[in-house]
Design an enzyme around this catalytic site. Structure first.
Site, short mmCIF file in Angstrom:
data_model
loop_
_atom_site.label_atom_id
_atom_site.label_comp_id
_atom_site.label_asym_id
_atom_site.label_seq_id
_atom_site.Cartn_x
_atom_site.Cartn_y
_atom_site.Cartn_z
N CYS A 28 0.84 -1.20 0.00
CA CYS A 28 0.00 0.00 0.00
C CYS A 28 0.87 1.25 0.00
O CYS A 28 1.83 1.35 0.77
CB CYS A 28 -0.93 -0.01 1.21
SG CYS A 28 -2.00 -1.46 1.27
N TYR A 30 0.62 4.20 1.12
CA TYR A 30 0.72 5.08 2.27
C TYR A 30 1.05 4.35 3.58
O TYR A 30 0.92 4.93 4.66
CB TYR A 30 -0.58 5.86 2.46
CG TYR A 30 -1.83 5.00 2.40
CD1 TYR A 30 -2.06 3.99 3.33
CD2 TYR A 30 -2.77 5.16 1.39
CE1 TYR A 30 -3.18 3.20 3.27
CE2 TYR A 30 -3.90 4.37 1.31
CZ TYR A 30 -4.11 3.41 2.26
OH TYR A 30 -5.21 2.61 2.19
N ARG A 142 -4.10 0.65 -2.73
CA ARG A 142 -3.88 -0.62 -2.04
C ARG A 142 -3.60 -1.71 -3.06
O ARG A 142 -4.51 -2.41 -3.53
CB ARG A 142 -5.09 -0.95 -1.15
CG ARG A 142 -5.36 0.13 -0.09
CD ARG A 142 -6.37 -0.31 0.94
NE ARG A 142 -5.92 -1.46 1.71
CZ ARG A 142 -5.10 -1.40 2.76
NH1 ARG A 142 -4.62 -0.23 3.16
NH2 ARG A 142 -4.75 -2.49 3.40
N CYS A 262 -8.92 6.51 21.05
CA CYS A 262 -7.88 7.23 21.79
C CYS A 262 -7.80 8.70 21.42
O CYS A 262 -7.55 9.55 22.28
CB CYS A 262 -6.53 6.55 21.61
SG CYS A 262 -5.98 6.34 19.90
N ASP A 284 1.47 2.35 18.74
CA ASP A 284 1.96 1.86 17.45
C ASP A 284 2.38 2.99 16.52
O ASP A 284 2.86 2.74 15.42
CB ASP A 284 0.94 0.93 16.77
CG ASP A 284 -0.34 1.63 16.38
OD1 ASP A 284 -0.70 2.62 17.02
OD2 ASP A 284 -0.98 1.17 15.42
N CYS A 324 -5.54 24.85 23.33
CA CYS A 324 -6.47 23.77 23.65
C CYS A 324 -7.11 23.95 25.03
O CYS A 324 -8.23 23.48 25.26
CB CYS A 324 -5.75 22.42 23.61
SG CYS A 324 -5.13 21.94 21.98
N CYS A 333 -12.34 16.59 21.98
CA CYS A 333 -11.07 16.33 21.28
C CYS A 333 -9.91 16.07 22.23
O CYS A 333 -9.10 15.20 21.99
CB CYS A 333 -10.77 17.54 20.39
SG CYS A 333 -9.13 17.58 19.67
N CYS A 337 -4.32 13.74 18.72
CA CYS A 337 -3.28 12.71 18.86
C CYS A 337 -1.90 13.34 19.05
O CYS A 337 -1.51 14.21 18.27
CB CYS A 337 -3.28 11.83 17.61
SG CYS A 337 -2.01 10.54 17.63
N CYS A 356 -6.42 20.05 13.93
CA CYS A 356 -7.21 20.85 14.88
C CYS A 356 -8.34 21.60 14.19
O CYS A 356 -9.49 21.55 14.63
CB CYS A 356 -6.29 21.82 15.61
SG CYS A 356 -7.15 23.01 16.67
#
Length: 414
Positions: A28, A30, A142, A262, A284, A324, A333, A337, A356
């Protein structure tokens, strides 16, 4: 191995294991993890049986009634059916009585056949299938090592899952090829009866190169427009017909529940990410020697959880950049991440999440309709649980709210 003084024995954790490391039968365009170019080789390195058994035994000993395993890759099915038969055997061998065991597996779907699907059904695996949309969109990114698209092979694998009535969901990467096609994508998913879909925005980075900034395939405005267009279709005049993870997580907040994903939580979940060789990492997106917190073949789970780097990682997300802290959408939010926030020389200082403005766009766009939907959902749950658990009588103000939020009645529907 250095350890901190934090008590870890009662911390509930989940585990994600990179079953065959980077080995994958697709190339793939990406992919943030695999580098084999769709040519995994004849010999597949998979988790050593001794390491596997040691970890499962320790994990079950501290499971507290629930054990959660996620199997990823590369392509985890390259480990072979016999490997996963060993997994469920060890889980059954070491699980305390009445333990709820959850296995999820993320796959490109091309290797699923009748035997695999039968196994998944027998042991209640939840399968995530990577699919970017209809064939012309999916096959653009893909592909296998020869550049051939994988759409038909993925759909054949899904047919086997349906034949055996295996629970599955769809994971879709949003990239330049589909970011302006939200309605087309939603119609495709609905036509194929894919009722559970998760979107993730495409970014070009290597999880193994954590100090190298990611290159984003789509702009925040493009992603925000995509989410707004997808929301219009999903909302369906207040009667959603499918589960889109991003919107479900928003709705959780509007009904006074904690999001599960998450990105939307106040803190990163306590998870151990394991490489095929047993090396452990906190996320990960942070599989890099600078973030290694141990090896499950050598160290105990408590030693890994007490590693100073693990605590450092868990402090990253709550350490919000100044914009934030006063944002009206913070509860939806919580800064996004940490991987999408550019960090300065001082580890305590970061910029806002790259997406954001995407989040602000969809949050403001959907707010009024989400309030209406949330009120209806909470009211329905309130009445159902009032009849079921309270014989139709309103409990005291300090009792748990009948809507099921976990809050006191006076802090919720009261």
């Amino acid at each position: 191995m250095s350890t901190g003084c934090m008590t870890t024995a009662n911390r509930n954790i989940s585990v994600m294991w990179k079953t065959v490391s980077e080995a994958c039968n697709l190339a793939c365009e990406y992919c943030y993890y695999s580098t084999c170019g769709g040519k995994p080789g004849k010999k597949i390195n998979r988790i050593d049986s001794i390491v596997l058994e040691k970890f499962i035994k320790e994990y079950m000993e501290r499971s507290n009634g629930a054990a959660t395993f996620a199997w990823q890759g590369g392509e985890p099915l390259l480990a072979g059916l016999d490997f996963f038969e060993e997994v469920v055997m060890l889980q059954a061998k070491y699980a305390p009585k009445n333990t709820m065991i959850s296995n999820t597996l993320q796959t490109n779907g091309t290797l699923i056949n009748d035997k695999w699907a039968g196994f998944f059904k027998k042991y209640n695996f939840l399968i995530g299938v990577s699919l970017d949309g209809p064939s012309e969109i999916h096959d653009a990114k893909r592909v296998d090592s020869g550049g051939q698209g994988s759409f038909d092979r993925v759909m054949r694998g899904i047919d086997y899952l349906r034949k055996h009535q295996v629970d599955f969901n769809i994971l879709t990467v949003v990239h330049k090829g589909n970011v302006i096609k939200a309605t087309e994508m939603m119609r495709f998913f609905e036509a194929e009866e894919f009722h559970f879909v998760q979107f993730i925005p495409c970014m070009d980075f290597r999880s193994q190169e954590i100090n190298k900034p990611g290159v984003y395939d789509i702009t925040p405005k493009e992603y925000g427009d995509f989410l707004c267009e997808a929301f219009d279709y999903w909302y369906n005049n207040g009667e959603p017909r499918s589960s889109i993870r991003f919107f479900d997580e928003m709705l959780n907040v509007y009904v006074n529940r904690e999001p599960g994903l998450c990105i939307h939580r106040a803190a990163c979940p306590q998870t151990i990410i394991l490489e095929q060789n047993g090396d452990a990492f906190p996320c990960d997106f942070f599989i890099h020697p600078d973030w290694k917190i141990g090896n499950v073949g050598i160290h105990s789970i408590d030693e890994i959880l007490a590693h100073p780097l693990y605590d450092k990682f868990l402090r990253m997300k709550p350490n919000l950049p100044e914009p934030c802290t006063t944002c009206e959408w913070k509860k939806l939010c919580h800064g996004g991440c940490p991987r999408n926030r550019k960090w300065g020389p001082e580890p305590s200082i970061s910029e806002v999440d790259y997406f954001c403005s995407s989040y602000k766009q969809i949050y403001s766009y959907a707010d009024e309709r989400m309030k209406q939907l949330g009120d209806r959902v909470r009211a329905a749950l309130y009445e159902q649980n009032l009849a079921r658990f309270y014989n139709g009588k309103t409990p005291s103000r300090n009792a748990p709210c009948p809507c099921g939020s976990g809050k006191k009645l006076k802090q919720c529907c009261g």
